[in-house]
Design an enzyme around this catalytic site. Structure first.
Site, mmCIF file in Angstrom:
data_model
loop_
_atom_site.group_PDB
_atom_site.id
_atom_site.type_symbol
_atom_site.label_atom_id
_atom_site.label_comp_id
_atom_site.label_asym_id
_atom_site.label_seq_id
_atom_site.Cartn_x
_atom_site.Cartn_y
_atom_site.Cartn_z
ATOM 1 C CG HIS A 178 -1.691 -1.248 1.420
ATOM 2 N ND1 HIS A 178 -2.916 -1.531 0.862
ATOM 3 C CD2 HIS A 178 -1.340 -2.349 2.136
ATOM 4 C CE1 HIS A 178 -3.299 -2.741 1.232
ATOM 5 N NE2 HIS A 178 -2.356 -3.270 2.002
ATOM 6 C CB SER A 299 13.180 22.762 -14.789
ATOM 7 O OG SER A 299 12.393 23.918 -14.942
ATOM 8 C CE LYS A 305 10.926 20.292 -11.774
ATOM 9 N NZ LYS A 305 9.745 19.531 -11.389
#
Ligand code: ARG
Length: 479
Positions: A178, A299, A305
């Site tokens: 999960h 980016s 990024k």
């Protein structure tokens, strides 16, 4: 994309108009009106099926040899055809072949070029064959080769995963269910889980190759042919394992193409799931792995990024392969026997499936050879998530506590850890004993991550010892 020569555009060039005039349509005898120009372009497949030129030429050479073998062609005619086809192959490979939309497909383009080149003998090649068995043969030859390339590409990725598993056999990470921390596992064990997925994929491709490598030639249009053909001879020439047993089935069956695409869709689905993990793991929040700069992009606006483009793109490309599977299934579902023109639509989905799969496998193998594993982050995450809770429960069971009661005791200990921001191993013995007097000082042996993983020491378990053994077996399995 194919690296094979590209076609001319649908607007006919002057040279093309000339070649069309020279190479008349084979059905001109029956027709009084020329094909509508738009219909000609609409029904043509040469823009994409020229990719199979090699298979088409190989198939024709084998067919010519067989015709000479049974006495339908003379040996001189056979040799003329073989030389002519060889020249055509060279012209195609030099990028100098004039593909003509008016000649519809790769088969008629090559046949017309052969007749241009060697004259009347070229027209004899199509004896005892039809484009229906010809195209079915070409696709099978093409896919047979591609399966072999795919098998090599899968193995390459499997080896990258085995190497990583061996290197990280002792590295501990949280295992999830999960996406919640469940129990500690070793990173090597996790890599070998993906190896197993790929091994099933590999076996599926090996298996579908058997059904691909059966020869339709001899079925002709649909009913077989009146010439004294020797199908086994042609099959041997082309390396087919056997011949299709029913002519109607031979020209209309595309099961093998659907099967290959289904295998590809499943493999891509595996890579997509793996990609999802890599995207998460490469995030600042997880920080489990770092992908090499050469597999990421930055980016244009956010300087911090480093985007995991490769796994994201592979995840995205899974959609198109799954789509191709649906295309092919839908293409087949309404077709009566035997050949129908619908089948021409099988090629683009198939070609794109093969390209996408091979590209994804290649980039994945390259990328996995350059992954940096952040052992500390994974270890911290495993500790934070109370991943040894089950080990405490198992400890109590070994001391005679029924599992359900043990579960409750551990639940209370975890609650205390959450409230006081401590891992289970940081809670004192006295505090643990408040929940159960069966807990003794040796409990701390099982509350460590190392103790937890080493205890799962059976085939298929996560213990480092087992990972190393599984690595050895894995290398043998794909050898
Ligand atoms: N281009 C066709 C295909 O891809 C070749 C077979 C055409 N046969 C025919 N009878 N029209 O399926």
């Amino acid at each position: 994309m194919s690296d094979k020569p590209t076609t001319t555009s649908s607007a006919a060039t002057p040279a093309e108009k000339k070649s069309v005039k020279q190479a008349e349509k084979p059905w001109n005898g029956r027709f009084t009106e020329p094909t509508d120009a738009f219909v000609e372009a609409f029904t043509a497949s040469v823009t994409f099926d020229q990719r199979m030129y090699q298979q088409d030429i190989d198939g024709s050479i084998a067919h010519a040899k067989m015709l000479a073998h049974v006495g339908v062609l003379t040996h001189a005619e056979r040799d003329q055809i073989i030389v002519g086809l060889g020249d055509i192959q060279k012209t195609i490979e030099a990028g100098e072949f004039n593909w003509s939309i008016a000649l519809e497909d790769v088969h008629m383009n090559i046949e017309a070029a052969l007749t241009d080149l060697i004259g009347i003998t070229g027209k004899k090649l199509h004896t005892g064959r039809s484009r229906n068995d010809q195209v079915a043969t070409d696709i099978r030859l093409y896919l047979r080769d591609e399966v072999d390339h795919i098998l090599i590409a899968i193995k390459r990725l499997q080896i990258a995963l085995i190497d990583l598993a061996e290197q990280e056999a002792d590295t501990i990470m949280p295992g999830f269910t999960h996406l919640q921390t469940a129990q500690p596992v070793t990173f090597g064990h996790h890599m070998l889980a993906w190896f197993e997925n790929l091994e099933r994929d590999r076996q599926r491709f090996i298996d579908c190759r058997k059904r691909i490598n059966i020869m339709p030639l001899g079925a002709a249009a649909l009913a077989g042919t009146t010439y004294p053909i020797d199908r086994e001879f042609t099959a041997r020439e082309l390396g087919f394992d056997s011949v299709c047993k029913n002519s109607l089935d031979a020209v209309s069956d595309r099961d093998f193409a659907i099967e290959l695409t289904a295998n590809a869709a499943l493999l891509m689905t595996h890579l997509s799931r793996f990609s999802e993990e890599l995207v998460l793991w490469a995030s600042a929040q997880f920080n489990f792995v770092e992908l090499s700069d050469s597999f990421c992009t930055g980016s244009s606006i956010m300087p911090q990024k480093k985007n995991p483009d490769v796994p994201e793109l592979v995840r995205g490309k899974t959609g198109r392969v799954n789509g191709h599977l649906i295309s092919l299934l839908t293409l087949m579902k309404g077709q009566p026997l035997a050949y129908n023109k619908d089948n021409q639509e099988d090629k683009e989905p198939l070609f794109d499936t093969v390209d996408t799969l091979k590209g994804s496998l290649k980039v994945y193998a390259d990328m996995m050879q350059h992954v940096t594993v952040n052992k500390e982050s994974m270890r911290e995450a495993a500790i934070r998530g109370f991943s040894t809770a089950t080990d405490l429960a198992d400890y109590l069971v070994r001391a005679g506590v029924p599992f359900r009661d043990a579960h409750e005791v551990v639940g209370k200990a975890v609650r205390l850890g959450v409230d006081t921001k401590r891992d289970l191993a940081e809670i004192s013995l006295a505090e643990l004993q408040q929940f159960s007097t069966d807990i003794q000082a040796d409990v701390f042996d099982v509350l460590t991550l190392e103790g937890s993983v080493s205890a799962r020491n059976h085939i298929g378990g996560t213990a480092p010892k087992q990972v190393r053994a599984a690595v050895k077996r894995a290398r043998v399995r794909i050898a």
